[in-house]
Motif scaffolding. Sequence first.
Motif, mmCIF file in Angstrom:
data_model
loop_
_atom_site.group_PDB
_atom_site.id
_atom_site.type_symbol
_atom_site.label_atom_id
_atom_site.label_comp_id
_atom_site.label_asym_id
_atom_site.label_seq_id
_atom_site.Cartn_x
_atom_site.Cartn_y
_atom_site.Cartn_z
ATOM 1 N N GLN A 85 -0.092 -3.032 13.178
ATOM 2 C CA GLN A 85 0.351 -2.437 11.918
ATOM 3 C C GLN A 85 1.006 -1.097 12.238
ATOM 4 O OE1 GLN A 85 -2.558 -2.705 8.891
ATOM 5 N NE2 GLN A 85 -1.392 -1.524 7.396
ATOM 6 N N CYS A 86 2.278 -0.957 11.878
ATOM 7 C CA CYS A 86 3.040 0.231 12.252
ATOM 8 C C CYS A 86 3.962 0.673 11.121
ATOM 9 C CB CYS A 86 3.879 -0.056 13.495
ATOM 10 S SG CYS A 86 2.888 -0.418 14.942
ATOM 11 N N LYS A 87 4.717 1.747 11.388
ATOM 12 C CA LYS A 87 5.680 2.270 10.413
ATOM 13 C C LYS A 87 6.931 1.412 10.341
ATOM 14 C CE LYS A 87 4.188 7.023 10.933
ATOM 15 N NZ LYS A 87 4.432 8.267 11.640
ATOM 16 N N SER A 88 7.304 0.776 11.478
ATOM 17 C CA SER A 88 8.491 -0.084 11.487
ATOM 18 C C SER A 88 8.196 -1.349 12.284
ATOM 19 C CB SER A 88 9.687 0.651 12.107
ATOM 20 O OG SER A 88 9.483 0.812 13.496
ATOM 21 N N PHE A 89 8.973 -2.397 12.012
ATOM 22 C CA PHE A 89 8.775 -3.652 12.729
ATOM 23 C C PHE A 89 9.192 -3.512 14.193
ATOM 24 C CE2 PHE A 89 9.143 -5.477 8.376
ATOM 25 C CZ PHE A 89 7.867 -5.995 8.316
ATOM 26 N N GLU A 90 10.180 -2.652 14.460
ATOM 27 C CA GLU A 90 10.624 -2.435 15.833
ATOM 28 C C GLU A 90 9.491 -1.837 16.675
ATOM 29 O OE1 GLU A 90 12.365 -1.629 13.155
ATOM 30 O OE2 GLU A 90 14.314 -2.596 13.369
ATOM 31 N N GLU A 91 8.804 -0.840 16.110
ATOM 32 C CA GLU A 91 7.669 -0.208 16.796
ATOM 33 C C GLU A 91 6.562 -1.243 17.022
ATOM 34 O OE1 GLU A 91 4.442 3.414 16.056
ATOM 35 O OE2 GLU A 91 5.947 2.968 14.533
ATOM 36 N N GLY A 92 6.296 -2.041 15.999
ATOM 37 C CA GLY A 92 5.279 -3.088 16.095
ATOM 38 C C GLY A 92 5.625 -4.105 17.169
ATOM 39 N N ALA A 93 6.903 -4.470 17.259
ATOM 40 C CA ALA A 93 7.348 -5.433 18.273
ATOM 41 C C ALA A 93 7.130 -4.874 19.672
ATOM 42 C CB ALA A 93 8.813 -5.790 18.058
ATOM 43 N N ASP A 94 7.486 -3.610 19.877
ATOM 44 C CA ASP A 94 7.318 -2.985 21.199
ATOM 45 C C ASP A 94 5.850 -2.960 21.620
ATOM 46 O OD1 ASP A 94 10.000 -2.534 21.624
ATOM 47 O OD2 ASP A 94 9.960 -0.508 20.788
ATOM 48 N N ILE A 95 4.983 -2.539 20.716
ATOM 49 C CA ILE A 95 3.551 -2.435 21.023
ATOM 50 C C ILE A 95 2.945 -3.826 21.250
ATOM 51 C CG2 ILE A 95 1.303 -1.713 20.119
ATOM 52 C CD1 ILE A 95 2.836 0.522 18.596
ATOM 53 N N THR A 125 0.851 -1.184 0.000
ATOM 54 C CA THR A 125 0.000 0.000 0.000
ATOM 55 C C THR A 125 0.888 1.235 0.000
ATOM 56 O OG1 THR A 125 -0.101 0.092 2.411
ATOM 57 C CG2 THR A 125 -1.844 -1.148 1.304
ATOM 58 N N SER A 126 0.315 2.366 -0.352
ATOM 59 C CA SER A 126 1.078 3.611 -0.346
ATOM 60 C C SER A 126 1.124 4.209 1.058
ATOM 61 C CB SER A 126 0.453 4.608 -1.324
ATOM 62 O OG SER A 126 -0.894 4.843 -0.965
ATOM 63 N N ASP A 127 0.381 3.609 1.981
ATOM 64 C CA ASP A 127 0.339 4.073 3.364
ATOM 65 C C ASP A 127 1.694 3.845 4.035
ATOM 66 O OD1 ASP A 127 -0.834 5.121 5.608
ATOM 67 O OD2 ASP A 127 -1.651 3.201 6.293
ATOM 68 N N LYS A 128 2.119 4.783 4.888
ATOM 69 C CA LYS A 128 3.405 4.644 5.575
ATOM 70 C C LYS A 128 3.378 3.505 6.587
ATOM 71 C CE LYS A 128 5.192 9.283 5.122
ATOM 72 N NZ LYS A 128 5.540 10.536 5.794
ATOM 73 N N GLU A 129 2.228 3.251 7.179
ATOM 74 C CA GLU A 129 2.111 2.167 8.143
ATOM 75 C C GLU A 129 1.769 0.863 7.419
ATOM 76 O OE1 GLU A 129 -0.452 3.079 11.390
ATOM 77 O OE2 GLU A 129 0.817 4.713 12.077
ATOM 78 N N ASN A 130 2.740 0.346 6.674
ATOM 79 C CA ASN A 130 2.484 -0.842 5.867
ATOM 80 C C ASN A 130 3.187 -2.084 6.418
ATOM 81 O OD1 ASN A 130 5.125 -0.113 5.240
ATOM 82 N ND2 ASN A 130 4.903 -0.578 3.071
ATOM 83 N N LYS A 131 3.798 -1.995 7.594
ATOM 84 C CA LYS A 131 4.486 -3.134 8.189
ATOM 85 C C LYS A 131 3.561 -3.795 9.215
ATOM 86 C CE LYS A 131 8.751 -1.409 6.797
ATOM 87 N NZ LYS A 131 8.254 -0.222 6.168
ATOM 88 N N VAL A 132 3.335 -5.082 9.049
ATOM 89 C CA VAL A 132 2.440 -5.821 9.938
ATOM 90 C C VAL A 132 3.272 -6.781 10.788
ATOM 91 C CG1 VAL A 132 0.490 -7.415 10.081
ATOM 92 C CG2 VAL A 132 0.543 -5.671 8.299
#
Length: 100
Positions: A70-80, A46-53
Amino acid sequence: MKVNTQSVNFTADRKLIDFIQKRMDKLDIFYDKIISSDVYLKIENTSDKENKVFEAKVSVPGDSFIVKKQCKSFEEGADIAVASLERQIKKRKQKLRTHS
């Protein structure tokens, strides 16, 4: 704890896998009976910036917890996701204590 990491549509580098392993190991502090954990990393087209699941499944005796972020980076996703799993595990332990 052994974390099975799978990346879909790309190849995850060692640094990212080590980061996820370190974050998921924190769950052992809260519950020592974790059987296994699976992590799926996906990039959506997707063109969306939050495309990392970031999707994590943690198996414990008699139950399993699934978190999908679903976040901007996998690191952020891992933390959440780990924070969310932490809450779920604490809630389950509290329930087990009150019933026994």
